[in-house]
Scaffold this motif. Structure first.
Motif, PDB file in Angstrom:
ATOM      1  N   TYR A   1      53.763  57.541  20.286  1.00 42.74           N
ATOM      2  CA  TYR A   1      53.282  56.258  20.251  1.00 42.74           C
ATOM      3  C   TYR A   1      53.007  55.874  18.955  1.00 42.74           C
ATOM      4  O   TYR A   1      53.530  54.816  18.543  1.00 42.74           O
ATOM      5  CB  TYR A   1      51.801  56.324  21.070  1.00 42.74           C
ATOM      6  N   TRP A   2      52.744  57.064  17.976  1.00 42.11           N
ATOM      7  CA  TRP A   2      52.385  56.581  16.574  1.00 42.11           C
ATOM      8  C   TRP A   2      53.788  56.337  16.084  1.00 42.11           C
ATOM      9  O   TRP A   2      54.040  55.547  15.206  1.00 42.11           O
ATOM     10  CB  TRP A   2      52.065  58.014  15.786  1.00 42.11           C
ATOM     11  N   TRP A   3      55.013  57.047  16.267  1.00 40.54           N
ATOM     12  CA  TRP A   3      56.198  57.038  15.671  1.00 40.54           C
ATOM     13  C   TRP A   3      56.978  55.754  16.199  1.00 40.54           C
ATOM     14  O   TRP A   3      57.928  55.446  15.756  1.00 40.54           O
ATOM     15  CB  TRP A   3      57.215  58.227  15.560  1.00 40.54           C
ATOM     16  N   THR A   4      56.379  55.018  17.361  1.00 46.34           N
ATOM     17  CA  THR A   4      57.509  53.727  17.468  1.00 46.34           C
ATOM     18  C   THR A   4      56.293  52.755  17.468  1.00 46.34           C
ATOM     19  O   THR A   4      56.378  51.765  16.423  1.00 46.34           O
ATOM     20  CB  THR A   4      57.671  53.874  19.135  1.00 46.34           C
ATOM     21  N   ALA A   5      55.439  52.658  18.467  1.00 49.85           N
ATOM     22  CA  ALA A   5      54.370  51.412  18.415  1.00 49.85           C
ATOM     23  C   ALA A   5      53.497  51.092  17.111  1.00 49.85           C
ATOM     24  O   ALA A   5      53.072  50.155  16.893  1.00 49.85           O
ATOM     25  CB  ALA A   5      53.236  51.356  19.494  1.00 49.85           C
ATOM     26  N   GLU A   6      53.189  52.464  16.442  1.00 52.35           N
ATOM     27  CA  GLU A   6      52.389  52.406  15.201  1.00 52.35           C
ATOM     28  C   GLU A   6      53.220  52.278  14.084  1.00 52.35           C
ATOM     29  O   GLU A   6      52.892  51.484  13.154  1.00 52.35           O
ATOM     30  CB  GLU A   6      51.268  53.627  15.156  1.00 52.35           C
ATOM     31  N   TYR A   7      54.330  53.270  14.118  1.00 44.20           N
ATOM     32  CA  TYR A   7      55.046  53.275  12.796  1.00 44.20           C
ATOM     33  C   TYR A   7      56.448  53.256  12.801  1.00 44.20           C
ATOM     34  O   TYR A   7      57.296  53.674  12.354  1.00 44.20           O
ATOM     35  CB  TYR A   7      54.675  54.636  11.774  1.00 44.20           C
ATOM     36  N   GLY A   8      56.924  52.223  13.800  1.00 39.59           N
ATOM     37  CA  GLY A   8      58.410  52.046  14.196  1.00 39.59           C
ATOM     38  C   GLY A   8      59.204  51.277  13.298  1.00 39.59           C
ATOM     39  O   GLY A   8      58.452  50.207  13.083  1.00 39.59           O
ATOM     40  N   LEU A   9      60.111  51.710  13.099  1.00 40.60           N
ATOM     41  CA  LEU A   9      61.321  50.665  12.457  1.00 40.60           C
ATOM     42  C   LEU A   9      62.394  50.381  13.322  1.00 40.60           C
ATOM     43  O   LEU A   9      62.405  51.104  14.299  1.00 40.60           O
ATOM     44  CB  LEU A   9      62.003  51.490  11.238  1.00 40.60           C
ATOM     45  N   ILE A  10      63.116  49.437  13.277  1.00 41.86           N
ATOM     46  CA  ILE A  10      64.201  49.001  14.369  1.00 41.86           C
ATOM     47  C   ILE A  10      65.552  48.446  13.548  1.00 41.86           C
ATOM     48  O   ILE A  10      65.217  47.753  12.480  1.00 41.86           O
ATOM     49  CB  ILE A  10      63.589  48.183  15.344  1.00 41.86           C
ATOM     50  N   GLY A  11      66.694  48.712  14.334  1.00 40.24           N
ATOM     51  CA  GLY A  11      67.818  48.293  13.642  1.00 40.24           C
ATOM     52  C   GLY A  11      68.543  49.150  13.008  1.00 40.24           C
ATOM     53  O   GLY A  11      68.933  50.480  13.562  1.00 40.24           O
ATOM     54  N   ASN A  12      69.418  48.948  11.952  1.00 37.21           N
ATOM     55  CA  ASN A  12      70.127  50.005  11.288  1.00 37.21           C
ATOM     56  C   ASN A  12      69.391  50.771  10.342  1.00 37.21           C
ATOM     57  O   ASN A  12      68.407  50.295   9.768  1.00 37.21           O
ATOM     58  CB  ASN A  12      71.024  49.143  10.503  1.00 37.21           C
ATOM     59  N   VAL A  13      69.985  51.830  10.504  1.00 36.61           N
ATOM     60  CA  VAL A  13      69.085  53.226   9.852  1.00 36.61           C
ATOM     61  C   VAL A  13      69.063  52.972   8.273  1.00 36.61           C
ATOM     62  O   VAL A  13      68.086  53.142   7.576  1.00 36.61           O
ATOM     63  CB  VAL A  13      69.442  54.648  10.206  1.00 36.61           C
ATOM     64  N   ASP A  14      70.246  52.293   7.678  1.00 38.05           N
ATOM     65  CA  ASP A  14      70.207  52.099   6.454  1.00 38.05           C
ATOM     66  C   ASP A  14      69.434  50.765   5.828  1.00 38.05           C
ATOM     67  O   ASP A  14      69.301  50.476   4.663  1.00 38.05           O
ATOM     68  CB  ASP A  14      71.951  51.931   5.970  1.00 38.05           C
TER      69      ASP A  14
ATOM     70  N   LYS B   1      55.193  47.859   2.061  1.00 39.56           N
ATOM     71  CA  LYS B   1      56.149  48.000   0.993  1.00 39.56           C
ATOM     72  C   LYS B   1      56.839  49.440   0.709  1.00 39.56           C
ATOM     73  O   LYS B   1      57.843  49.376   0.218  1.00 39.56           O
ATOM     74  CB  LYS B   1      55.208  47.713  -0.666  1.00 39.56           C
ATOM     75  N   HIS B   2      55.977  50.593   1.060  1.00 41.87           N
ATOM     76  CA  HIS B   2      56.543  51.817   0.731  1.00 41.87           C
ATOM     77  C   HIS B   2      57.468  52.300   1.828  1.00 41.87           C
ATOM     78  O   HIS B   2      58.340  52.870   1.485  1.00 41.87           O
ATOM     79  CB  HIS B   2      55.107  52.683   1.120  1.00 41.87           C
ATOM     80  N   CYS B   3      57.412  51.694   3.024  1.00 42.82           N
ATOM     81  CA  CYS B   3      58.207  52.370   4.234  1.00 42.82           C
ATOM     82  C   CYS B   3      59.643  52.012   3.934  1.00 42.82           C
ATOM     83  O   CYS B   3      60.280  52.836   4.589  1.00 42.82           O
ATOM     84  CB  CYS B   3      57.676  51.726   5.516  1.00 42.82           C
ATOM     85  N   LEU B   4      60.106  50.994   3.369  1.00 46.53           N
ATOM     86  CA  LEU B   4      61.410  50.573   3.250  1.00 46.53           C
ATOM     87  C   LEU B   4      61.936  51.316   1.979  1.00 46.53           C
ATOM     88  O   LEU B   4      63.285  50.978   1.595  1.00 46.53           O
ATOM     89  CB  LEU B   4      61.871  49.171   3.108  1.00 46.53           C
ATOM     90  N   THR B   5      61.234  52.120   1.151  1.00 43.36           N
ATOM     91  CA  THR B   5      61.662  52.517  -0.094  1.00 43.36           C
ATOM     92  C   THR B   5      62.386  53.823   0.172  1.00 43.36           C
ATOM     93  O   THR B   5      62.375  54.535   1.309  1.00 43.36           O
ATOM     94  CB  THR B   5      60.844  52.954  -1.313  1.00 43.36           C
ATOM     95  N   ASP B   6      63.175  54.315  -0.736  1.00 38.96           N
ATOM     96  CA  ASP B   6      63.816  55.736  -0.690  1.00 38.96           C
ATOM     97  C   ASP B   6      63.051  56.734  -0.431  1.00 38.96           C
ATOM     98  O   ASP B   6      63.452  57.871  -0.193  1.00 38.96           O
ATOM     99  CB  ASP B   6      64.896  55.824  -2.062  1.00 38.96           C
ATOM    100  N   ALA B   7      61.724  56.557  -0.954  1.00 41.04           N
ATOM    101  CA  ALA B   7      60.789  57.589  -0.820  1.00 41.04           C
ATOM    102  C   ALA B   7      60.392  58.373   0.862  1.00 41.04           C
ATOM    103  O   ALA B   7      59.868  59.126   0.805  1.00 41.04           O
ATOM    104  CB  ALA B   7      59.505  57.363  -1.588  1.00 41.04           C
ATOM    105  N   VAL B   8      60.870  57.211   1.463  1.00 44.86           N
ATOM    106  CA  VAL B   8      60.614  57.720   3.041  1.00 44.86           C
ATOM    107  C   VAL B   8      61.829  57.660   3.700  1.00 44.86           C
ATOM    108  O   VAL B   8      62.849  56.933   3.657  1.00 44.86           O
ATOM    109  CB  VAL B   8      59.901  56.107   3.482  1.00 44.86           C
ATOM    110  N   LYS B   9      61.960  58.979   4.399  1.00 40.68           N
ATOM    111  CA  LYS B   9      63.157  59.197   5.048  1.00 40.68           C
ATOM    112  C   LYS B   9      63.100  58.666   6.405  1.00 40.68           C
ATOM    113  O   LYS B   9      62.239  58.529   7.005  1.00 40.68           O
ATOM    114  CB  LYS B   9      63.143  60.696   5.417  1.00 40.68           C
ATOM    115  N   LYS B  10      64.535  57.976   6.835  1.00 43.21           N
ATOM    116  CA  LYS B  10      64.611  57.229   7.656  1.00 43.21           C
ATOM    117  C   LYS B  10      65.439  58.261   8.703  1.00 43.21           C
ATOM    118  O   LYS B  10      66.728  58.670   8.511  1.00 43.21           O
ATOM    119  CB  LYS B  10      65.542  55.903   7.847  1.00 43.21           C
ATOM    120  N   LEU B  11      64.851  58.403   9.875  1.00 41.62           N
ATOM    121  CA  LEU B  11      65.742  59.020  11.158  1.00 41.62           C
ATOM    122  C   LEU B  11      65.843  58.374  12.452  1.00 41.62           C
ATOM    123  O   LEU B  11      65.144  57.456  12.720  1.00 41.62           O
ATOM    124  CB  LEU B  11      65.001  60.391  11.313  1.00 41.62           C
ATOM    125  N   PRO B  12      67.084  58.376  13.126  1.00 36.02           N
ATOM    126  CA  PRO B  12      67.130  57.871  14.244  1.00 36.02           C
ATOM    127  C   PRO B  12      66.323  57.991  15.349  1.00 36.02           C
ATOM    128  O   PRO B  12      65.880  59.362  15.386  1.00 36.02           O
ATOM    129  CB  PRO B  12      68.637  58.270  14.673  1.00 36.02           C
TER     130      PRO B  12
END
Length: 523
Positions: free
Chosen positions: A213-226, A243-254
């Motif tokens: 639930y945390w990684w989807t409904a609370e802290y989910g991103l959607i669309g293209n990983v890049d 502001k922070h979540c879309l920076t390179d400091a945050v690793k994006k995983l499928p």
């Protein structure tokens, strides 16, 4: 009745106990300024970074920029989407949160964060619960995911250690939001959470469900990983996280089932996030997770989960009866009884309640109980002898209503130690083992007085401290600025005087910002 009152009236009694009045008049002019500042920044920043439904979802769910939303106004809008909202106080038990969500009811925290925590707060507040969760509900498919996710969380089995962690998180959030809390109190609350977390013997189903639930409904991103967009409530309601979540400091995983095995820290910004392909992807991952639960697997696996949890859960028998109790031990048979079930019986610790389809919970049996597996029929009254598919042999005297006396058992030629007085149930199989009572309402009617959840002394103290922390002179200045904004009657001379008076409070940057906006509008 107001829309909110109608919503509350429809809730089962065991859920209504957690609902509080929003008390809209309790919001101060500075609270309104906090709301305005956050929503103004979020709308500006998220217009092209959130899921496309976000901006229209704010309007569709009754959330404006100028003032804290009224639950009555929200409920008028949410009703058109098949949802509703109620006001609660801070953290509520996970089982209550998930049951409300499964019913299509948002639990909206009544409080709002202080301006000191305007970027991010670990405590539930009305910004997160309304401006975060509500807008994406305007997408019907995502709204259905939230309900389904609530149901899965509700059915997952929680442990005694999970309860300790919940209480520790609740305490930490209260302490951090208390303006009078000392550093020693904060350190103690943090240490309590660390100790509770370390006490976990294993990762429970409930913990894994909360992670998903945390990684989807609370802290989910959607669309293209890049180049993803935001849809999780924690991201949509936090200026800092957004502001922070879309920076390179945050690793994006499928997004994958890996998220259910990935820990998170509620007290800090997240170092990694999962990206869903689209909302259908959420259902795919949820279905994969659901298939791992005792609720779906039943049998020996379900018994093992319930026994090691040491909490009250329920068995679903082959004939549809649901047995709610604390499972303490399973006895292996000499032959399999059904697919995935080789246990001969399971011992239950009272109280034990029987229901069907989550309703009709009977008066609980106070003592010990047994569920023996294998096709057979217990007589209503009199002596009986049974030989079950597992190899277990039972004999005793049936009193009536499932109660047996002088119970004796034998397995593979050896006597089995059994209680001489017990409630005995027979079942040809065990299709499901699920978390909590099968009929929460009936269980609450019998035991609610013992397990009632209420605002603790610390929470009440923190709320009182927040209410009195604002200097009276500063509060008066906020009231004047708010009155000018609402009446649209701007007094340039008075604004200059307020701006000068605000210099007496160098740490309060928000009032200066409010005055600057009005002066700019006046010009």
């Amino acid at each position: 009745m107001t829309p909110t009152e109608r919503t509350i009236a429809r809730l089962p009694a065991h859920l209504r106990r957690y609902v509080v009045s929003q008390d809209y008049d309790a919001y101060t002019p500075r609270d309104q300024a906090v709301w305005r500042h956050i929503l103004r920044q979020l709308r500006s920043h998220l217009g092209d970074k959130a899921h496309p439904v976000y901006l229209e979802g704010l309007e569709a769910t009754g959330i404006g920029m100028e003032r804290i939303p009224s639950l009555d106004e929200m409920n008028e809008k949410l009703a058109k989407l098949g949802w509703a909202a109620v006001s609660v106080r801070g953290f509520i038990p996970p089982a209550v949160f998930t049951e409300l969500q499964a019913l299509g009811v948002l639990a909206i925290a009544a409080d709002i964060r202080t301006h000191e925590h305007i970027q991010y707060t670990p405590a539930p507040d009305i910004v997160h619960e309304s401006a975060g969760h509500a807008p994406i509900i305007a997408n019907a498919r995502y709204a259905e995911y939230l309900k389904r996710c609530g149901l899965v969380g509700f059915k997952a089995i929680a442990t005694v250690e999970d309860e300790a962690v919940f209480q520790a998180i609740r305490n930490l959030s209260v302490v951090k939001e208390d303006p009078t809390a000392t550093q020693e109190e904060v350190n103690h609350a943090q240490a309590r959470l660390e100790a509770a977390t370390q006490s976990r013997r294993y990762v429970s189903e409930s913990t894994r469900a909360s992670r998903l639930y945390w990684w989807t409904a609370e802290y989910g991103l959607i669309g293209n990983v890049d180049n993803p967009r935001l849809y999780g409530a924690g991201l949509l309601s936090s200026i800092g996280e957004a502001k922070h979540c879309l920076t390179d400091a945050v690793k994006k995983l499928p997004l994958s089932l890996q998220c259910a095995d990935t820990e998170y820290d509620i007290t800090r910004m997240q170092p990694q996030l999962f990206v869903a392909r689209d909302f259908e992807h959420l259902f795919e991952v949820l279905a994969g997770f659901e298939a791992t639960l005792a609720w779906k697997r039943g049998g020996d696996y379900g018994l093992k989960e319930a026994i090691q949890a040491r909490t009250v859960n329920h068995l679903v028998l082959s004939d549809g009866r649901e047995i709610t109790a604390r499972m303490v031990e399973a006895l292996p048979g000499v032959r399999p009884v059904a697919e995935g079930l080789s246990s001969a019986l399971v011992r239950l610790e009272g109280p034990v309640m029987v229901s069907r389809e989550g309703k009709g919970g009977s008066k609980p049996w106070p003592g010990l109980a047994l569920v023996a597996f294998g096709a057979g029929e217990l007589p209503e009254r009199g002596h009986f002898k049974l030989e079950l598919a597992s190899g277990l042999k039972l004999r005793g005297f049936a009193v009536g209503g499932g109660e047996v006396l002088n119970l004796r058992g034998e397995l593979d030629g050896r006597p089995v130690e059994l209680p001489s007085v017990a409630q005995l149930f027979l079942s040809a199989g065990l299709p499901s083992v699920a978390g909590g009572p099968a009929d929460p309402g009936a269980w609450d009617r019998w035991f609610g007085e013992l397990t009632a959840f209420s605002e603790g002394e610390g929470e009440a103290k923190a709320r009182a401290n927040k209410a009195t922390a604002l200097h009276p002179s500063l509060a008066a200045l906020y009231r004047e600025v708010r009155a000018m904004r609402e009446s649209n009657k701007l007094d340039a001379r008075r604004l200059e005087q307020i701006a000068h008076a605000a210099t007496d409070f160098p740490d309060d940057w928000l009032l200066k910002l409010e005055v600057g906006e009005l002066k700019k509008a006046r010009a």
